[in-house]
Motif scaffolding. Structure first.
Motif, PDB file in Angstrom:
ATOM      1  N   LEU A  83       0.810  -1.218   0.000  1.00 41.19           N
ATOM      2  CA  LEU A  83       0.000   0.000   0.000  1.00 41.19           C
ATOM      3  C   LEU A  83       0.843   1.268   0.000  1.00 41.19           C
ATOM      4  N   GLY A  84       2.149   1.115   0.080  1.00 39.07           N
ATOM      5  CA  GLY A  84       3.009   2.292  -0.026  1.00 39.07           C
ATOM      6  C   GLY A  84       3.562   2.763   1.296  1.00 39.07           C
ATOM      7  N   MET A  85       4.530   3.656   1.194  1.00 38.60           N
ATOM      8  CA  MET A  85       5.261   4.157   2.356  1.00 38.60           C
ATOM      9  C   MET A  85       4.830   5.566   2.708  1.00 38.60           C
ATOM     10  N   LEU A  86       4.933   5.876   3.994  1.00 36.49           N
ATOM     11  CA  LEU A  86       4.746   7.227   4.505  1.00 36.49           C
ATOM     12  C   LEU A  86       6.096   7.742   4.985  1.00 36.49           C
ATOM     13  N   VAL A  87       6.459   8.942   4.611  1.00 38.50           N
ATOM     14  CA  VAL A  87       7.630   9.604   5.181  1.00 38.50           C
ATOM     15  C   VAL A  87       7.098  10.769   6.003  1.00 38.50           C
ATOM     16  N   GLU A  88       7.035  10.568   7.311  1.00 37.49           N
ATOM     17  CA  GLU A  88       6.530  11.625   8.186  1.00 37.49           C
ATOM     18  C   GLU A  88       7.585  12.730   8.293  1.00 37.49           C
ATOM     19  N   ALA A  89       7.121  13.960   8.203  1.00 40.21           N
ATOM     20  CA  ALA A  89       8.042  15.100   8.191  1.00 40.21           C
ATOM     21  C   ALA A  89       7.555  16.193   9.135  1.00 40.21           C
ATOM     22  N   LEU A  90       8.500  16.994   9.590  1.00 40.97           N
ATOM     23  CA  LEU A  90       8.200  18.161  10.410  1.00 40.97           C
ATOM     24  C   LEU A  90       8.245  19.388   9.518  1.00 40.97           C
ATOM     25  N   TRP A  91       7.177  20.192   9.551  1.00 46.64           N
ATOM     26  CA  TRP A  91       7.066  21.396   8.725  1.00 46.64           C
ATOM     27  C   TRP A  91       6.943  22.612   9.633  1.00 46.64           C
ATOM     28  N   TRP A  92       7.513  23.743   9.201  1.00 46.86           N
ATOM     29  CA  TRP A  92       7.401  24.956  10.003  1.00 46.86           C
ATOM     30  C   TRP A  92       7.392  26.168   9.085  1.00 46.86           C
ATOM     31  N   HIS A  93       6.952  27.278   9.621  1.00 46.21           N
ATOM     32  CA  HIS A  93       6.899  28.517   8.854  1.00 46.21           C
ATOM     33  C   HIS A  93       8.314  29.099   8.737  1.00 46.21           C
ATOM     34  N   PRO A  94       8.658  29.705   7.586  1.00 44.35           N
ATOM     35  CA  PRO A  94      10.002  30.272   7.428  1.00 44.35           C
ATOM     36  C   PRO A  94      10.389  31.282   8.502  1.00 44.35           C
ATOM     37  N   MET A  95       9.412  31.919   9.152  1.00 41.21           N
ATOM     38  CA  MET A  95       9.741  32.911  10.173  1.00 41.21           C
ATOM     39  C   MET A  95      10.458  32.272  11.366  1.00 41.21           C
ATOM     40  N   HIS A  96      10.331  30.946  11.534  1.00 38.29           N
ATOM     41  CA  HIS A  96      10.988  30.259  12.649  1.00 38.29           C
ATOM     42  C   HIS A  96      12.412  29.824  12.323  1.00 38.29           C
ATOM     43  N   GLU A  97      12.833  30.009  11.090  1.00 38.47           N
ATOM     44  CA  GLU A  97      14.073  29.401  10.614  1.00 38.47           C
ATOM     45  C   GLU A  97      15.270  29.735  11.504  1.00 38.47           C
ATOM     46  N   ARG A  98      15.405  30.990  11.933  1.00 38.45           N
ATOM     47  CA  ARG A  98      16.588  31.392  12.704  1.00 38.45           C
ATOM     48  C   ARG A  98      16.340  31.496  14.200  1.00 38.45           C
TER      49      ARG A  98
END
Length: 299
Positions: A262-277
């Motif tokens: 049925l396929g693979m899941l790659v769970e990822a963490l996403w965030w807004h660019p304002m948090h980058e630094r």
């Protein structure tokens, strides 16, 4: 008419409590003070905001729309005043809001919570339940939370990092046959997470490519409810394998054998660019990576 931040705080309390007296108690202010604030807000918006019905108040349509916005505005205000030039985990008094599904919470969320507790006892995690609306509006949601855990392939144009891999599996009642052929998959009713058209459900494309069109009898935004909806029935549930194995260990359901992947899941963490630094957010991302490594080692 100029408005100050204190009126925003008063507005939020009034809308939440739907009562001048309860809002006053909540804020530690006098009733006349809150009544004056309400009068100023009514003049500003040209709307009653709170309408009396009998002995209680109800929100006007405008107030209903404002209710969510005030909470978001205050959350942003807290972020502004909580920002520091550096971040020392052991001394930090901080809260991170992370959107996760209930399938990710007992797997990744638990490992993340354990690491945070060990390294930063003053840091709090607020796990926000992922819903279909949040997934569809993820770019907007990222403005109000620290991070969102979603499979790769759903979002674009925002920063992310891969966490851990999982697989889609079918679950069936533990007291029935665990081997399903294509005819079973097509004929039996299904319990699907979210709506069948949600982009997160890549497994449905695999089923359809194999000639199976699942008959969705039930859809739910709660993965952990699926075993309860499958147990003792002929239904087939669709779940990520890691949380399905947790459910099967309780003998309610079993992971089914089917004739294709049925396929693979790659769970990822996403965030807004304002948090980058932001130093605090950088630390959160580093801990998230280590939590994901622990998930993989436990597999």
């Amino acid at each position: 008419m100029g408005l100050d931040l204190n009126l925003l705080i008063s507005l939020d309390a009034l809308l939440q409590e739907r009562s001048v007296s309860r809002a006053a108690v909540r804020l530690g202010l006098s009733q006349p003070t809150l009544s004056t604030a309400l009068a100023r807000l009514r003049r500003h918006y040209g709307d009653e905001l709170l309408s009396r019905i009998g002995n209680s108040y109800t929100l006007t349509p405008l107030a209903e729309r404002l209710l969510e916005s005030t909470g978001q505005a205050l959350a942003w205000t807290d972020r502004v005043f909580d920002t520091r030039p550096d971040f020392e985990p052991g001394d930090a008094d901080h809260e991170f809001a992370i959107v996760v599904s209930d399938a990710q919470l007992p797997i990744f969320g638990r490992e993340l919570a354990d690491l945070v507790q060990a390294e930063a006892p003053g840091v709090r995690l607020r796990f926000v339940h992922s819903t279909a609306r949040m997934v569809v509006q993820a770019h907007e949601e990222l403005r109000t939370v620290d991070a969102l855990v979603l499979p790769q392939g759903i979002l674009s144009d925002v920063p992310s990092l891969d966490l851990y891999r999982d697989h889609w599996v079918c679950v069936v009642s533990a007291d029935g046959s665990r081997r399903l052929d294509p005819a079973d998959l097509a004929a039996r009713p299904w319990v699907l997470p979210y709506h069948p058209r949600m982009p997160a459900l890549s497994a449905l494309h695999r089923l359809q490519a194999s000639g199976v069109e699942p008959r969705a009898e039930i859809s739910t935004e709660d993965f952990l409810a699926i075993p309860h909806l499958v147990r003792g029935t002929d239904r087939i549930g669709l779940m990520p394998e890691r949380v399905a194995r947790l459910a099967s260990s309780q003998s309610a359901v079993a992971v089914a054998e089917i004739p294709f992947e049925l396929g693979m899941l790659v769970e990822a963490l996403w965030w807004h660019p304002m948090h980058e630094r932001d130093p605090a957010h950088r630390w959160l991302r580093q801990v998230a990576v280590r939590a994901a490594e622990r998930v993989d080692r436990a597999a």
